[in-house]
Design a protein around this motif. Structure first.
Motif, PDB file in Angstrom:
ATOM      1  N   ASP A 170       3.809   7.913  -6.648  1.00 56.91           N
ATOM      2  CA  ASP A 170       5.085   7.066  -6.734  1.00 56.91           C
ATOM      3  C   ASP A 170       5.673   6.977  -8.067  1.00 56.91           C
ATOM      4  OD1 ASP A 170       6.668   4.682  -6.818  1.00 56.91           O
ATOM      5  OD2 ASP A 170       5.535   3.794  -5.455  1.00 56.91           O
ATOM      6  N   GLU A 202      -5.174  -1.382   2.552  1.00 58.07           N
ATOM      7  CA  GLU A 202      -4.170  -1.807   1.430  1.00 58.07           C
ATOM      8  C   GLU A 202      -4.900  -2.192   0.256  1.00 58.07           C
ATOM      9  OE1 GLU A 202      -4.781  -5.813   3.728  1.00 58.07           O
ATOM     10  OE2 GLU A 202      -4.522  -3.518   4.246  1.00 58.07           O
ATOM     11  N   ARG A 210      -1.239  -0.130  -3.431  1.00 56.52           N
ATOM     12  CA  ARG A 210       0.072   0.425  -4.169  1.00 56.52           C
ATOM     13  C   ARG A 210      -0.061   0.523  -5.759  1.00 56.52           C
ATOM     14  NH1 ARG A 210       6.099  -0.553  -2.489  1.00 56.52           N
ATOM     15  NH2 ARG A 210       7.280   0.397  -4.330  1.00 56.52           N
ATOM     16  N   SER A 248       0.882  -1.053   0.073  1.00 57.87           N
ATOM     17  CA  SER A 248      -0.009   0.082   0.136  1.00 57.87           C
ATOM     18  C   SER A 248       0.928   1.368   0.061  1.00 57.87           C
ATOM     19  CB  SER A 248      -0.935  -0.008   1.188  1.00 57.87           C
ATOM     20  OG  SER A 248      -0.142   0.253   2.521  1.00 57.87           O
ATOM     21  N   THR A 249       0.165   2.392  -0.230  1.00 58.98           N
ATOM     22  CA  THR A 249       0.957   3.596  -0.414  1.00 58.98           C
ATOM     23  C   THR A 249      -0.050   4.671   0.617  1.00 58.98           C
ATOM     24  OG1 THR A 249       1.485   3.510  -2.592  1.00 58.98           O
ATOM     25  CG2 THR A 249       1.318   5.647  -1.901  1.00 58.98           C
TER      26      THR A 249
END
Length: 306
Positions: free
Chosen positions: A287, A248, A216, A178-179
């Motif tokens: 990202d 997540e 993510r 996850s982010t």
């Protein structure tokens, strides 16, 4: 747009000329030398496959950055060749923040940063120590530069008043699943930085900062709209009811929420109509591994009937 671009060009040219006159040829040469070193060290931090090599390069990076900032008038030097660091200056020109991350082999990140104050004299610099693993309730925690909830900031929003403070939008990374992104608050008490303040009011609770977590492989909009004093962001939702307790797995569901500034605090608003939100071309940070926003199977929330 052309007129604005021309004006911006001349302002930049004037600022650059003034800076060059202040610092002198020798000081500018020294800062360019430091910048070149930081550029190469930054490339090692990001690209080297060896964990120890990345961390050693980061150690040298910190030493080099501090040495560079000790150069007189360094506050106005842009360090624009150092792409691995996010450098954001407060709109009132009182300080600027250097923030960056070092990736760990397990997919997690550690964040590094420094606050440089604008002074007419010696360097005034606050190093930021990432305290994330020891912060158990991030949205309800106030800390200082030694207990920082590390992030890489791309927007600073000044909030003026009797107790002025700054709201910052940042990318936090997280792990291989996850982010995270964060809406942080920075204030100064006794000339010392303080992170967190209970100025976010929503869903029956006040928060010191806002933390978002999502899958993510997804990407999330988080931006500031100055013309409306509004922070707008994707609403995050699970792919199904069974995943409600697994952040997540969350992703944007094509609806938007926000926080609007009213009387010095930020009031939560849901189901924003993005047709009424202008595109101010604010910078967003995602990202760098993500090149496009993936499709999502999240359900679209229906707007409430007024």
């Amino acid at each position: 747009m052309i007129r604005k671009s021309v004006i911006a060009f001349f302002l930049i040219a004037l600022t650059t000329r003034t800076f060059a006159q202040q610092i002198g040829a020798e000081g500018l040469k020294q800062l360019n030398f430091y910048q070149d070193s930081l550029k190469h060290l930054g490339a090692t931090i990001v690209n080297n496959q060896n964990d120890l090599a990345r961390k050693n390069a980061n150690y040298q990076f910190i030493k080099t950055l501090v040495a560079a900032l000790k150069t007189p008038f360094s506050f106005d030097f842009p360090f624009d060749s150092v792409k691995t660091v996010t450098l954001t200056t407060s709109p009132d020109q009182k300080f600027r923040i250097f923030s960056w991350h070092v990736a760990n082999d397990d997919g997690s990140y550690r964040f590094y940063g420094a606050i440089q104050m604008k002074t007419a004299g010696p360097l005034k610099l606050y190093g930021l120590e990432d305290y994330t693993p020891l912060i158990k309730a991030a949205e309800d925690t106030i800390g200082d530069n030694h207990s920082w909830f590390g992030a890489q900031y791309y927007t600073i929003i000044p909030v003026l008043g009797y107790h002025p403070y700054y709201v910052m939008l940042g990318w936090k990374g997280n792990n291989d699943k996850s982010t995270k992104k964060v809406i942080e608050v920075l204030s100064f008490q006794g000339d010392k930085p303080v992170f967190g303040m209970p100025v976010f009011n929503g869903n029956g609770k006040r928060r010191d900062r806002i933390v978002f977590q999502y899958a993510r492989q997804a990407s999330m909009l988080l931006k500031y709209v100055p013309s409306q004093n509004l922070i707008v962001f994707d609403h995050l939702a699970p792919p199904d009811k069974k995943s409600a307790d697994r952040p997540e797995t969350y992703g944007p569901d094509l609806s938007y929420d926000g926080y609007k500034l009213k009387n010095g605090e930020w009031i939560y608003m849901d189901n924003l109509d993005m047709r009424n939100v202008p595109d101010d071309q604010d910078q967003t940070y995602i990202d760098p591994k993500l090149t496009e926003r993936p499709k999502t199977t999240q359900p679209i929330r229906k707007k409430k009937v007024q």
